[in-house]
Design a protein around this motif. Structure first.
Motif, short mmCIF file in Angstrom:
data_model
loop_
_atom_site.label_atom_id
_atom_site.label_comp_id
_atom_site.label_asym_id
_atom_site.label_seq_id
_atom_site.Cartn_x
_atom_site.Cartn_y
_atom_site.Cartn_z
N ASP A 101 23.90 34.91 59.62
CA ASP A 101 22.64 34.40 59.37
C ASP A 101 23.01 33.10 58.55
O ASP A 101 22.36 31.83 58.96
CB ASP A 101 21.88 35.23 58.44
N ILE A 102 23.87 32.99 57.58
CA ILE A 102 24.23 31.86 57.07
C ILE A 102 24.85 31.03 58.09
O ILE A 102 24.51 29.43 57.80
CB ILE A 102 24.98 32.12 55.97
N ALA A 137 17.08 30.85 59.38
CA ALA A 137 18.33 30.65 60.50
C ALA A 137 17.38 29.90 61.69
O ALA A 137 16.31 30.03 62.06
CB ALA A 137 18.90 31.99 60.79
N THR A 138 18.41 29.38 62.79
CA THR A 138 18.19 28.70 63.83
C THR A 138 17.72 29.62 64.81
O THR A 138 17.07 29.36 65.89
CB THR A 138 18.87 27.79 64.09
N ASP A 139 18.13 30.90 64.79
CA ASP A 139 18.16 31.90 65.94
C ASP A 139 18.30 33.40 65.40
O ASP A 139 18.77 33.52 64.33
CB ASP A 139 19.25 31.75 66.93
N GLU A 140 17.83 34.30 66.21
CA GLU A 140 18.14 35.59 65.86
C GLU A 140 19.78 35.84 66.31
O GLU A 140 20.19 35.35 67.22
CB GLU A 140 17.42 36.70 66.69
N ILE A 141 20.40 37.07 65.43
CA ILE A 141 21.52 37.07 65.80
C ILE A 141 22.00 38.73 65.16
O ILE A 141 21.39 39.14 64.21
CB ILE A 141 22.52 36.10 65.24
N PRO A 142 22.83 39.37 66.03
CA PRO A 142 23.33 40.72 65.19
C PRO A 142 24.01 40.37 64.17
O PRO A 142 24.86 39.28 64.11
CB PRO A 142 24.20 41.23 66.21
N LEU A 143 23.90 41.26 63.25
CA LEU A 143 24.60 41.19 61.70
C LEU A 143 25.54 41.86 61.20
O LEU A 143 25.63 43.07 61.69
CB LEU A 143 23.59 41.03 60.64
#
Length: 386
Positions: free
Chosen positions: A144-145, A373-379
């Protein structure tokens, strides 16, 4: 169905919360069943060292490596112990121990540039996987960062999955060392995009530090808020403290012991000296700051006040704090997540089990509307056990 162990030690550094959960389903449509949960206190010397580092103590790379190893060992031991007497888990989601968190920094006017945030959690996932023999997901904040987000808070998507309601808007207020809120509108239309979340400010961190100091180490927290309940808050001090810049920053925002830690408490003590407060009055005033800062954040930054507030984390056991929140939020009901079927003490351990589950299914774990954050993403990073 997947059996997962979720692990976290929060900013209070009380110990490692461990939860075994069974999870099934996809994305937000998941079913989570708590099998067992327990908090494992750190060894006293390890906790003391963690608190020193969180407070900014200088540490060599050798000492950092040793601390990282010791935390990973403690997390692995908790993961193995919680499974005794139960069917074994096939996955671990470990948040680790935050020792440093820096929000993104925007510099330069009128041409701003954004410096990425940074967040360090100790307790290496590869070591946990090796010691337990179970695939481990950790380092949840980094992705996310990297997309310009705060890396915090990370629980809003889990809150949306487990605590949303079709007819009722809700604030899910976690009160750990730091307070954070997830605002969930009624579950209609594009509700997911309207979720907002951020760190509201101090939770238990300042209170615990004050209790430890005032009791000369005999106590480390104010059980049920009983000590503070015998005092009277100094409203003039609360109003003074609420002028602190962080409370007035618009979301997304995040914070930690770097701001609300030892130095902050020392300043609070200096500010209180002219009022000649008793220990109970001082604790009542610090408790009022936590409650008032939460309510101030709501009134300043929510699109509208919620129809219900649900408390999670250790602050839910502080009956005096809960009472003060209820008074300040009248007529909005203030409850704990336990009353909605989600264990408030283990809520964040459960959350990191869910994030590990989503990582294995390549499902996004963050909410850009919450973290920036600019987008969704798996963490998370996956460490396969050898």
């Amino acid at each position: 169905m997947v059996r997962i162990v979720g692990l976290i030690s929060g900013t209070s550094v009380d110990g490692i919360d461990a939860a075994i959960v069974d999870i099934s389903g996809k994305d937000l449509d998941i079913e989570v069943k708590l099998i067992a949960g327990q908090t494992y206190p750190y060894p006293a010397k390890l906790r003391e060292r963690i608190l020193e580092v969180c407070a900014g103590a200088t540490i060599s790379m050798v000492e950092l490596a040793e601390l990282d190893d010791a935390i990973a060992q403690s997390f692995a031991e908790a993961a193995m112990d919680i499974q005794k007497g139960h069917e074994p888990a096939t996955l671990i989601g470990s948040h680790g121990q935050t020792v440093y968190h820096r929000a993104p920094v925007i510099q330069g006017i009128p041409n701003p540039t954004k410096t990425l945030g940074y967040s360090l959690q100790l307790g290496r996932g590869a070591v946990i996987a090796n010691l337990t023999g179970i695939t481990t997901v950790n380092n949840f904040r980094a992705a996310d960062i990297a997309l310009g987000g705060q890396g915090a808070p990370l629980v809003p998507r889990i809150d949306a999955a487990l605590l949303s309601h079709p007819q009722e808007s809700r604030c899910i207020q976690n009160i750990g060392g730091i307070g954070n809120v997830t605002y969930i509108p009624t579950k209609t239309g594009d509700w997911l995009e309207k979720i907002r979340a951020w760190d509201t400010g101090p939770g238990n961190s300042i209170l615990d530090l004050a209790v430890t100091q005032l009791s000369q180490g005999i106590k480390t927290y104010d059980e049920n808020g009983e000590w503070a309940a015998t005092g009277t808050p100094c409203q003039a001090l609360v109003e003074q403290w609420l002028t602190q810049e962080y409370f007035h920053l618009p979301p997304p925002k995040s914070t930690g012991r770097e701001l609300f830690g030892v130095e902050y408490l020392e300043q609070c003590i200096r500010d209180a000296q002219p009022y000649q407060l008793s220990s109970a009055d001082f604790l009542a005033t610090l408790t009022e700051l936590t409650a008032a800062s939460i309510v101030s954040n709501y009134r300043s930054f929510l699109p509208q006040m919620p129809q219900r507030v649900l408390i999670g984390g250790g602050g839910g056991r502080n009956l005096y704090l809960k009472k003060r929140l209820q008074i300040l939020l009248e007529p909005i009901p203030v409850m704990t997540t336990d009353e909605m079927g989600l264990n408030s003490d283990l809520k964040e351990a459960i959350a990191f089990a869910v994030l590990a589950y989503w990582r294995q299914h390549n499902t996004p774990g963050n909410l850009p509307s919450a973290t920036g954050a600019t987008d969704e993403i798996p963490l998370g990073e996956v460490h396969v056990a050898n």
